[in-house]
Design an enzyme around this catalytic site. Structure first.
Site, mmCIF file in Angstrom:
data_model
loop_
_atom_site.group_PDB
_atom_site.id
_atom_site.type_symbol
_atom_site.label_atom_id
_atom_site.label_comp_id
_atom_site.label_asym_id
_atom_site.label_seq_id
_atom_site.Cartn_x
_atom_site.Cartn_y
_atom_site.Cartn_z
ATOM 1 N N LYS A 1 -12.732 -1.750 18.253
ATOM 2 C CA LYS A 1 -11.367 -2.177 18.606
ATOM 3 C C LYS A 1 -11.006 -1.788 20.039
ATOM 4 O O LYS A 1 -9.860 -1.945 20.449
ATOM 5 C CB LYS A 1 -10.372 -1.606 17.581
ATOM 6 C CG LYS A 1 -10.701 -2.043 16.146
ATOM 7 C CD LYS A 1 -9.586 -1.776 15.146
ATOM 8 C CE LYS A 1 -10.089 -2.068 13.730
ATOM 9 N NZ LYS A 1 -9.023 -2.244 12.747
ATOM 10 N N ASN B 1 0.841 -1.200 0.000
ATOM 11 C CA ASN B 1 0.000 0.000 0.000
ATOM 12 C C ASN B 1 0.877 1.250 0.000
ATOM 13 O O ASN B 1 2.096 1.164 0.016
ATOM 14 C CB ASN B 1 -0.972 -0.027 1.184
ATOM 15 C CG ASN B 1 -0.244 -0.070 2.514
ATOM 16 O OD1 ASN B 1 0.461 0.864 2.862
ATOM 17 N ND2 ASN B 1 -0.392 -1.174 3.223
ATOM 18 N N LYS C 1 8.799 -17.714 -8.999
ATOM 19 C CA LYS C 1 8.214 -16.582 -9.715
ATOM 20 C C LYS C 1 7.094 -17.066 -10.647
ATOM 21 O O LYS C 1 7.291 -18.035 -11.405
ATOM 22 C CB LYS C 1 9.305 -15.884 -10.526
ATOM 23 C CG LYS C 1 8.820 -14.624 -11.196
ATOM 24 C CD LYS C 1 9.916 -13.969 -12.010
ATOM 25 C CE LYS C 1 9.313 -12.840 -12.814
ATOM 26 N NZ LYS C 1 10.172 -12.398 -13.899
HETATM 27 N N1 CTP Z 1 -5.281 -2.476 11.822
HETATM 28 C C1 CTP Z 1 -4.719 -3.580 12.402
HETATM 29 N N2 CTP Z 1 -4.752 -4.784 11.769
HETATM 30 C C2 CTP Z 1 -5.369 -4.908 10.565
HETATM 31 C C3 CTP Z 1 -5.959 -3.789 9.969
HETATM 32 C C4 CTP Z 1 -5.901 -2.569 10.629
HETATM 33 O O1 CTP Z 1 -4.152 -3.466 13.497
HETATM 34 N N3 CTP Z 1 -5.374 -6.087 9.980
HETATM 35 C C5 CTP Z 1 -5.252 -1.193 12.534
HETATM 36 C C6 CTP Z 1 -4.567 -0.061 11.794
HETATM 37 O O2 CTP Z 1 -3.198 0.029 12.133
HETATM 38 C C7 CTP Z 1 -5.330 1.180 12.245
HETATM 39 C C8 CTP Z 1 -6.715 0.647 12.544
HETATM 40 O O3 CTP Z 1 -6.567 -0.754 12.729
HETATM 41 O O4 CTP Z 1 -4.810 1.717 13.440
HETATM 42 C C9 CTP Z 1 -7.710 0.905 11.467
HETATM 43 O O5 CTP Z 1 -7.205 0.485 10.234
HETATM 44 P P1 CTP Z 1 -8.039 0.646 8.897
HETATM 45 O O6 CTP Z 1 -7.293 0.004 7.773
HETATM 46 O O7 CTP Z 1 -8.458 2.092 8.751
HETATM 47 O O8 CTP Z 1 -9.321 -0.150 9.265
HETATM 48 P P2 CTP Z 1 -9.805 -1.618 9.075
HETATM 49 O O9 CTP Z 1 -10.191 -2.105 10.420
HETATM 50 O O10 CTP Z 1 -8.830 -2.427 8.321
HETATM 51 O O11 CTP Z 1 -11.132 -1.404 8.246
HETATM 52 P P3 CTP Z 1 -11.342 -1.070 6.683
HETATM 53 O O12 CTP Z 1 -10.069 -1.429 5.971
HETATM 54 O O13 CTP Z 1 -12.511 -1.901 6.314
HETATM 55 O O14 CTP Z 1 -11.651 0.407 6.636
#
Ligand code: CTP
Length: 403
Positions: free
Chosen positions: A338, A207, A286
């Site tokens: 969370k 990402n 690969k």
């Molecule tokens: N996070 C995490 N583990 C994951 C995904 C996210 O610990 N597998 C944490 C990120 O570091 C951030 C928070 O959760 O602090 C929210 O992450 P975000 O990507 O915005 O949310 P998601 O819960 O993944 O929801 P979505 O992608 O559906 O918006």
């Protein structure tokens, strides 16, 4: 500085005379000051001068006073809450960097584990010499606080970088060592960067996270006096010094690293962009180009922060929500689900916010629904705001609208 024990080591440079004022100022600030000198330093300033200023005997010789011999270097090292070497010659830097202990001063610093502040002063070319610069790097990496020499007229008749900083600046640097930060004594875990999920040995799913926000938070927490563990996925940034740095790739590795440290920390700030899915069966070799379409089967990654929310005892938990729409609603939901103390939400599509830029436009959402909206600011400044709030929560005080 009241009742702090400061040991000043004076090495043989013309600027030694300025250190008389340093000793005097530190004493006026309330410190107990002792001075040790190299033999060369004693050629520039008489030990008696320091003795009169500090009210304490000055040590020069390793085996000076046979009648009162009590392992002088250990006694001096034990006395010190901090050691200041000023002026520090190139010769001293070389010895200190390589653990050479051939006189009282160098032996004493080797016998000490207390903060060491070093103020180099020398001819410009000597300071710029790669040998000196290498030695400074070694010392810095070891956590020694090096004061930058000032630029100006030098005793050798030339002009350039190499002057001892003014006594008032040197004293300020010593004082800073003792300034308790808002997170002194606390351990803070910060995650940063984006996770990398392998497709095959060459490709991955990643990402756009640069790691900037998380690295800035780690630095702000360090500045506030915390012990910091920084767990980072992909980022091209150099990690701040003086913290525990753990480099990971995948979400699974990040989860393991975070769980390993979770019990021993007071707060977790999860700014990493964790991939929500990984490739179910990454290819061992690969993948060769063949069919017109390629389908990858993805499986859900563990949600690290959600897991921490379930495990949390007294830890402060902070999350991030990178959104592209319905920001407050989505972020508020994550805050509750969370089990976080607060969440930092931002619209990653807004100009001046999101991935790869130095600024951010964020809102902090607290339990109970209060929202703080911040204007566009640098990620460094936003990091300070976040760290201030974590410090407030850990201190039990509530100046921010957390309900
Ligand atoms: N996070 C995490 N583990 C994951 C995904 C996210 O610990 N597998 C944490 C990120 O570091 C951030 C928070 O959760 O602090 C929210 O992450 P975000 O990507 O915005 O949310 P998601 O819960 O993944 O929801 P979505 O992608 O559906 O918006």
């Amino acid at each position: 500085m009241l009742n702090k024990n400061i040991l000043i080591g004076v090495t043989g440079g013309i600027a030694a005379y300025k250190v008389v004022e340093v000793a005097s100022r530190l004493k006026k600030l309330g410190a107990n000051v002792r001075v040790m000198m190299t033999r060369h330093a004693a050629e520039f300033v008489a030990p008696r001068t320091f003795q009169e200023i500090t009210g304490n005997a000055v040590s020069v010789e390793m085996f000076g006073d046979a009648a009162n011999f009590h392992v002088a270097h250990i006694a001096l090292a034990d006395f010190a809450d901090a050691i200041l070497i000023a002026p520090a010659t190139a010769n001293f830097l070389g010895k200190a960097a390589h653990g050479i202990a051939d006189d009282l001063l160098t032996t004493t610093i080797l016998a000490s584990d207390k903060p060491l502040i070093v103020a180099p002063a020398m001819n410009t070319k000597m300071f710029a010499h790669p040998a000196t610069q290498d030695n400074l790097r070694i010392l810095r990496a070891r956590g020694v606080k090096i004061l930058e020499p000032a630029t100006g007229e030098l005793a050798c008749g030339t002009s350039g970088k190499g002057r001892l900083p003014e006594p008032v600046e040197i004293c300020a640097a010593v004082e800073k060592i003792f300034a308790a930060g808002t997170l002194t004594g606390k351990r803070v875990l910060v995650t940063a960067g984006g996770t990398v999920e392998a497709i095959d040995p060459v490709r991955y799913i990643g990402n756009r996270s640069s790691g900037r926000m998380g690295f800035a938070i780690a630095q702000a927490a360090l500045n506030a006096g915390a012990d910091v563990v920084l767990i980072s996925g992909k980022s091209d940034l150099a990690p701040p010094k003086n913290l525990t740095f753990v480099k990971v790739e995948s979400a699974t590795q990040m989860r393991e690293a975070v769980l390993k440290h979770f019990d021993s920390v007071d707060a977790v700030i999860m700014s990493a962009a964790v991939a929500d899915y990984r490739v179910k069966n990454p290819a061992a070799q690969k993948i060769k180009k063949s069919a017109d379409t390629l389908t990858l089967e993805l499986v859900k990654n563990p949600d690290i922060l959600r897991e921490l929310g379930g495990l949390k005892t007294s830890q402060v938990l902070v999350g991030f929500a990178a959104e592209t729409q319905n920001i407050l609603e989505y972020a508020g939901k994550k805050l509750v689900e969370k089990n976080l103390d607060f969440i930092v939400a931002n619209d990653v599509t807004a100009a001046g916010a999101g991935f790869g830029v130095a600024t951010n436009i964020a809102s902090i959402i607290w339990r109970g629904g209060n929202v703080e909206n911040f204007p566009m600011m640098s990620k460094d400044d936003l990091a300070v705001k976040i760290v201030e709030r974590v410090a407030e929560l850990l201190g039990g005080r509530k100046f921010f609208p957390s309900n």
